[in-house]
Design a protein around this motif. Structure first.
Motif, PDB file in Angstrom:
ATOM      1  N   GLY A  44       0.853  -1.184   0.094  1.00 47.62           N
ATOM      2  CA  GLY A  44      -0.046   0.064   0.003  1.00 47.62           C
ATOM      3  C   GLY A  44       0.810   1.383   0.124  1.00 47.62           C
ATOM      4  N   ARG A  45       0.116   2.369  -0.395  1.00 43.50           N
ATOM      5  CA  ARG A  45       0.874   3.627  -0.461  1.00 43.50           C
ATOM      6  C   ARG A  45       1.535   4.198   0.851  1.00 43.50           C
ATOM      7  NH1 ARG A  45      -3.441   6.610  -4.570  1.00 43.50           N
ATOM      8  NH2 ARG A  45      -2.811   5.216  -6.243  1.00 43.50           N
ATOM      9  N   VAL A  46       0.727   4.246   2.061  1.00 40.44           N
ATOM     10  CA  VAL A  46       1.196   4.442   3.319  1.00 40.44           C
ATOM     11  C   VAL A  46       2.290   3.788   3.747  1.00 40.44           C
ATOM     12  CG1 VAL A  46       0.642   5.174   5.622  1.00 40.44           C
ATOM     13  CG2 VAL A  46      -1.023   5.422   3.927  1.00 40.44           C
ATOM     14  N   GLY A  47       2.138   2.231   3.548  1.00 32.23           N
ATOM     15  CA  GLY A  47       3.340   1.437   3.844  1.00 32.23           C
ATOM     16  C   GLY A  47       4.391   1.679   3.211  1.00 32.23           C
ATOM     17  N   GLY A  48       4.195   2.061   1.840  1.00 29.31           N
ATOM     18  CA  GLY A  48       5.186   2.228   0.864  1.00 29.31           C
ATOM     19  C   GLY A  48       6.171   3.347   1.330  1.00 29.31           C
ATOM     20  N   GLY A  49       5.314   4.532   1.873  1.00 33.82           N
ATOM     21  CA  GLY A  49       5.842   5.810   2.317  1.00 33.82           C
ATOM     22  C   GLY A  49       6.835   5.445   3.561  1.00 33.82           C
ATOM     23  N   ALA A  50       6.303   4.584   4.481  1.00 36.31           N
ATOM     24  CA  ALA A  50       6.989   4.285   5.600  1.00 36.31           C
ATOM     25  C   ALA A  50       8.222   3.554   5.060  1.00 36.31           C
ATOM     26  CB  ALA A  50       6.237   3.446   6.721  1.00 36.31           C
ATOM     27  N   ALA A  51       8.281   2.596   4.120  1.00 29.87           N
ATOM     28  CA  ALA A  51       9.455   2.217   3.626  1.00 29.87           C
ATOM     29  C   ALA A  51      10.415   2.867   3.213  1.00 29.87           C
ATOM     30  CB  ALA A  51       8.860   0.985   2.633  1.00 29.87           C
ATOM     31  N   ILE A  52      10.116   4.079   2.462  1.00 32.37           N
ATOM     32  CA  ILE A  52      10.960   4.952   1.812  1.00 32.37           C
ATOM     33  C   ILE A  52      11.394   5.733   2.817  1.00 32.37           C
ATOM     34  CG2 ILE A  52      10.942   7.134   0.628  1.00 32.37           C
ATOM     35  CD1 ILE A  52       9.002   6.257  -1.427  1.00 32.37           C
ATOM     36  N   ALA A  53      10.687   6.209   3.848  1.00 31.60           N
ATOM     37  CA  ALA A  53      11.344   6.994   4.946  1.00 31.60           C
ATOM     38  C   ALA A  53      12.512   6.263   5.746  1.00 31.60           C
ATOM     39  CB  ALA A  53      10.244   7.394   5.938  1.00 31.60           C
ATOM     40  N   SER A  54      12.102   4.752   6.068  1.00 31.12           N
ATOM     41  CA  SER A  54      12.978   4.105   6.888  1.00 31.12           C
ATOM     42  C   SER A  54      14.362   3.849   6.198  1.00 31.12           C
ATOM     43  CB  SER A  54      12.471   2.772   7.442  1.00 31.12           C
ATOM     44  OG  SER A  54      12.313   1.917   6.492  1.00 31.12           O
ATOM     45  N   ASN A  55      14.223   3.903   4.708  1.00 32.25           N
ATOM     46  CA  ASN A  55      15.214   3.361   3.875  1.00 32.25           C
ATOM     47  C   ASN A  55      16.174   4.684   3.929  1.00 32.25           C
ATOM     48  OD1 ASN A  55      16.772   1.878   1.588  1.00 32.25           O
ATOM     49  ND2 ASN A  55      16.032   3.456   0.441  1.00 32.25           N
ATOM     50  N   TRP A  56      15.613   5.728   3.936  1.00 29.83           N
ATOM     51  CA  TRP A  56      16.209   7.001   4.064  1.00 29.83           C
ATOM     52  C   TRP A  56      17.070   7.574   5.609  1.00 29.83           C
ATOM     53  CZ3 TRP A  56      17.902  10.694   0.882  1.00 29.83           C
ATOM     54  CH2 TRP A  56      18.223  11.923   1.240  1.00 29.83           C
ATOM     55  N   MET A  57      16.278   7.075   6.477  1.00 32.87           N
ATOM     56  CA  MET A  57      16.791   7.446   7.810  1.00 32.87           C
ATOM     57  C   MET A  57      18.418   6.815   8.100  1.00 32.87           C
ATOM     58  SD  MET A  57      15.081   9.787   9.063  1.00 32.87           S
ATOM     59  CE  MET A  57      13.697  10.445   8.180  1.00 32.87           C
ATOM     60  N   MET A 183       7.958  -1.398  10.560  1.00 38.20           N
ATOM     61  CA  MET A 183       8.327  -1.456  11.752  1.00 38.20           C
ATOM     62  C   MET A 183       9.222  -0.592  12.273  1.00 38.20           C
ATOM     63  SD  MET A 183       9.413  -4.538  14.315  1.00 38.20           S
ATOM     64  CE  MET A 183      10.446  -4.371  15.538  1.00 38.20           C
ATOM     65  N   GLN A 184      10.347  -0.607  11.260  1.00 35.00           N
ATOM     66  CA  GLN A 184      11.687   0.026  11.390  1.00 35.00           C
ATOM     67  C   GLN A 184      11.301   1.574  11.574  1.00 35.00           C
ATOM     68  OE1 GLN A 184      14.640  -0.480   8.486  1.00 35.00           O
ATOM     69  NE2 GLN A 184      14.764  -2.590   8.928  1.00 35.00           N
ATOM     70  N   TYR A 185      10.443   2.136  10.705  1.00 36.48           N
ATOM     71  CA  TYR A 185       9.884   3.458  10.811  1.00 36.48           C
ATOM     72  C   TYR A 185       9.361   3.832  11.923  1.00 36.48           C
ATOM     73  CZ  TYR A 185       8.291   8.139   9.969  1.00 36.48           C
ATOM     74  OH  TYR A 185       7.969   9.541  10.147  1.00 36.48           O
ATOM     75  N   ARG A 272       4.570   6.497  -6.866  1.00 33.06           N
ATOM     76  CA  ARG A 272       4.390   7.974  -6.783  1.00 33.06           C
ATOM     77  C   ARG A 272       3.864   8.417  -5.742  1.00 33.06           C
ATOM     78  NH1 ARG A 272       1.405   9.969 -10.276  1.00 33.06           N
ATOM     79  NH2 ARG A 272       0.924   8.208 -11.781  1.00 33.06           N
ATOM     80  N   TRP A 273       2.767   7.853  -5.371  1.00 33.45           N
ATOM     81  CA  TRP A 273       1.946   8.326  -4.275  1.00 33.45           C
ATOM     82  C   TRP A 273       2.822   7.922  -2.768  1.00 33.45           C
ATOM     83  CZ3 TRP A 273      -1.325  12.073  -3.678  1.00 33.45           C
ATOM     84  CH2 TRP A 273      -1.871  12.601  -4.920  1.00 33.45           C
ATOM     85  N   SER A 274       3.592   6.746  -2.932  1.00 28.68           N
ATOM     86  CA  SER A 274       4.248   6.414  -1.744  1.00 28.68           C
ATOM     87  C   SER A 274       5.301   7.555  -1.319  1.00 28.68           C
ATOM     88  CB  SER A 274       4.500   5.179  -1.652  1.00 28.68           C
ATOM     89  OG  SER A 274       5.561   4.850  -2.560  1.00 28.68           O
ATOM     90  N   VAL A 275       5.848   8.320  -2.465  1.00 28.66           N
ATOM     91  CA  VAL A 275       7.097   9.272  -2.164  1.00 28.66           C
ATOM     92  C   VAL A 275       6.267  10.290  -1.536  1.00 28.66           C
ATOM     93  CG1 VAL A 275       8.215  11.042  -3.186  1.00 28.66           C
ATOM     94  CG2 VAL A 275       8.085   8.804  -4.318  1.00 28.66           C
ATOM     95  N   VAL A 276       4.929  10.745  -1.763  1.00 27.13           N
ATOM     96  CA  VAL A 276       4.434  11.755  -1.039  1.00 27.13           C
ATOM     97  C   VAL A 276       4.432  11.425   0.496  1.00 27.13           C
ATOM     98  CG1 VAL A 276       2.470  13.181  -0.575  1.00 27.13           C
ATOM     99  CG2 VAL A 276       3.016  12.375  -2.947  1.00 27.13           C
ATOM    100  N   TRP A 277       3.943  10.085   0.771  1.00 26.97           N
ATOM    101  CA  TRP A 277       3.761   9.701   2.247  1.00 26.97           C
ATOM    102  C   TRP A 277       5.276   9.687   2.866  1.00 26.97           C
ATOM    103  CZ3 TRP A 277      -0.154  10.002   5.145  1.00 26.97           C
ATOM    104  CH2 TRP A 277      -1.443   9.669   4.788  1.00 26.97           C
ATOM    105  N   GLY A 278       6.210   9.105   1.918  1.00 23.86           N
ATOM    106  CA  GLY A 278       7.739   9.060   2.436  1.00 23.86           C
ATOM    107  C   GLY A 278       8.209  10.418   2.911  1.00 23.86           C
TER     108      GLY A 278
END
Lengths: 509, 111
Positions: A44-57, A183-185, A272-278
């Motif tokens: 999903g988009r929100v989960g994908g966003g959390a994955a982008i953010a935790s990959n980044w942190m 979970m990481q995020y 693309r939408w998960s980037v917004v959440w991320g």
């Protein structure tokens, strides 16, 4: 606070949090086999966003950023802006197109797009260098945290931290621990914001949203600290601010491990939408980092501590921990804060070492040295590569030349001066060819390291191309070099130009 | 050379149709990205009074913060989130419009 004693409670919490990732990873692995049929791998988009953010942190976001804001105030907001604004570039210029191009890694893209094994090799070496520099910053963060937890001097802590990180990577790999980035995020955001809420409450500021409550604390700073902190360009010129910010932005668009999130996503619209959440999830942490810096300064003012610049600089990377301790937070909460930063650094190292090793094994060993290598053979090279890279990182981290975020910024400068132009023109200009990209990549490397190489002999070079901020001149220069060289040499193969026009940009015709 | 022209891909000379519309959106977003980020810093510098470096932008306060600090530290990251969301909305709409047109064209072709 004594610097040579062990902080037992925080240590237990850090170990506990790291271990729980392994346990949860094993549990999800067992569950995945049964759930796979129903849910698939769709997050999903929100989960994908959390994955982008935790990959980044990483340690740069959780420790380094607050440290630099603590030291330089407004100037260091360039980090906040650079590391969020870069996602705009990435989303609008590259994300959809590299998905339609469909290659696996940055060197793979460069090699295929420009039909050149030489370009692939250079891009691979650059990607590995980016991973190594990025990891050096993480190792510094890990060493500082272990130093504080165990009461050890920097180098012993680096040894303990380095070995722990590698063991963690190896054990997770052997057990086949599933990565749970959501979970990481969740752990990262809670561990960063919960202590901040406690701090704000204890100090008497609006604690429900400490990201917005810290403003009032600026009034409590001494006049000098306040001026230093708030006045724009008190710690650096307009050029320095813009150069740093721009460099971090284009670097974000050129970081191999960030780009790699888009090569193979099943559905580009969701991606693309998960980037917004991320980006929103990243911003949640970046809105909070200045609060730690302000509270740190405030505590010093209240306790009547004035640090000379060198001492302040030497402790800046641990400012979140020091602030939490000075603020009198309970031990377990300081432990939670340390655990978040430590796991961010651990996961970043794990991801980057594996990306780097995959590049050694696939782009260099398999594609260039031994095309008949077996799967097992390539695995062995990848594993060996991980250890070699870890050793290189360890040696470089023995004598770190800058603060965590500054070291990380060098990796961004390198990415922005090389990979970003190669992708930008590779996607948006069919005429860019292998001669152009090779000349561009080499120019980019030269520009990135121009200040340490020639800065001594030519002070102007050091002024115009600071090692953390060289891409404001470097990236446009590399683009011009690529255009110039491409125009005087023959166009790339027709096949690849047709692919670009029809598949990458013609999917709607 | 005539043959080469068929595969023209150039950000500043997009082909008519989807790509031209897409590039329009991209350039608009980039303008919004660049002007607010770097333009604001330029304003700060232009208005800065000698010696203190302060100006009305730093004296006004918003959300308890000096205006410029709030704008850069808090508003700009939010602005980037908004820009990304707007970009996605436009691209989603664009994709739908063009795929409807394509389906329509293909259908007529069949009959």
């Amino acid at each position: 606070m004594s610097d040579t004693s062990t902080n037992l409670v925080p240590l237990m919490i850090v170990v506990g949090v790291l271990a729980s990732f392994i346990v949860v990873g094993l549990l999800t692995k067992a569950k995945e086999a049964t759930e796979y049929l129903f849910a698939g791998r769709y997050i999903g988009r929100v989960g994908g966003g959390a994955a982008i953010a935790s990959n980044w942190m990483s340690a740069a976001s959780l420790m380094g950023m607050a440290g630099l804001i603590y030291l330089y105030g407004y100037l260091a907001l360039a980090y906040v802006i650079g590391w969020t604004g870069g996602y705009v570039l990435l989303l609008v210029l590259l994300a959809g197109q590299i998905r339609r191009f469909g290659k696996y890694t940055a060197p793979d893209f460069v090699g295929e797009r420009y039909a050149s094994p030489t370009a692939r090799l250079i891009a691979a070496v650059i990607s590995i260098a980016i991973s190594v520099i990025y990891c050096v910053a993480q190792f510094k963060g890990i060493a500082l945290l272990f130093g504080w937890l165990l009461g050890l001097p920097y180098r012993s802590a680096l040894l303990v931290g380095g070995i722990s990180t590698i063991l963690y990577v190896v054990i997770s790999g052997m057990l086949g621990v599933a990565k749970n980035q959501r979970m990481q995020y969740f752990v990262l955001i809670v561990s960063f914001i919960l202590p901040l809420m406690f701090l704000a409450r204890k100090l008497g500021y609006f604690w429900i949203l400490p990201q917005f409550g810290y403003g009032a604390a600026i009034d409590g700073l001494s006049h000098e600290a306040q001026r230093q902190f708030v006045t724009p360009f008190a710690s650096g010129s307009l050029f320095q601010w813009v150069a740093l910010c721009f460099t971090l932005m284009v670097g974000t668009g050129g970081l191999p491990h960030v780009l790699s999130r888009f090569y193979m996503v099943p559905n580009i619209r969701d991606a693309r939408w998960s980037v917004v959440w991320g980006l929103f999830f990243i911003a949640l942490i970046y809105w909070s980092a200045p609060a730690y810096a302000v509270f740190g300064r405030l505590m010093e003012t209240r306790l009547g501590i004035t640090l000379d610049p060198d001492t302040a600089r030497s402790m800046a990377d641990l400012v979140i921990i020091k602030t939490a301790v000075m603020g009198g937070l309970p031990q377990w909460l300081v432990g939670v804060l340390a655990a978040g930063a430590m796991s961010a650094a651990f996961f970043t190292v794990a991801g980057l070492l594996m990306t780097g090793a995959a590049s050694i094994s696939y782009d260099i060993y398999y594609r260039l040295i031994n095309q008949r290598a077996s799967e097992a053979n390539r695995m062995a090279v990848a594993k060996g590569g991980t250890l070699v890279l870890a050793l290189v990182v360890f040696l470089l981290a023995l004598e770190p030349r800058g603060l965590i975020a500054e070291i990380t910024a060098i990796a961004f400068a390198l990415a922005g001066n090389t990979i970003f132009p190669a992708f930008l023109l590779g996607i948006w200009w069919e005429r860019a060819n292998r001669h152009g990209v090779i000349a561009g990549l080499l120019t980019g490397v030269l520009v990135t390291f121009a200040a340490p190489l020639f800065g001594g002999a030519f002070p102007l070079v050091a002024q115009l191309l600071p090692v953390t901020s060289s891409a404001i001149i470097g990236a446009p220069l590399v683009i011009l070099v690529m255009i110039g060289v491409s125009l005087v040499t023959p166009p790339p193969p027709e096949e690849i130009r047709r692919f670009l026009a029809e598949e990458v940009h013609g999917h709607m015709d | 050379m005539n043959d080469n022209r068929r595969y023209d891909v150039n950000l500043f000379r997009p082909k008519p149709g989807y790509m031209r519309d897409e590039v329009k959106v991209i350039l608009l977003v980039l303008v919004g990205w660049g002007v607010l980020t770097f333009g604001f810093q330029l304003l700060l510098r232009l208005f800065a009074e000698p010696v203190t470096g302060e100006s009305w932008l730093t004296r006004l306060s918003f959300f308890n913060l000096p205006l410029h600090f709030w704008f850069t530290g808090q508003f700009l990251p939010l602005w980037f989130v908004i820009l990304c969301a707007l970009f996605n909305l436009f691209i989603d709409k664009l994709t739908e419009r063009h795929s409807r047109r394509r389906d329509f064209r293909d259908e007529r072709h069949l009959h």
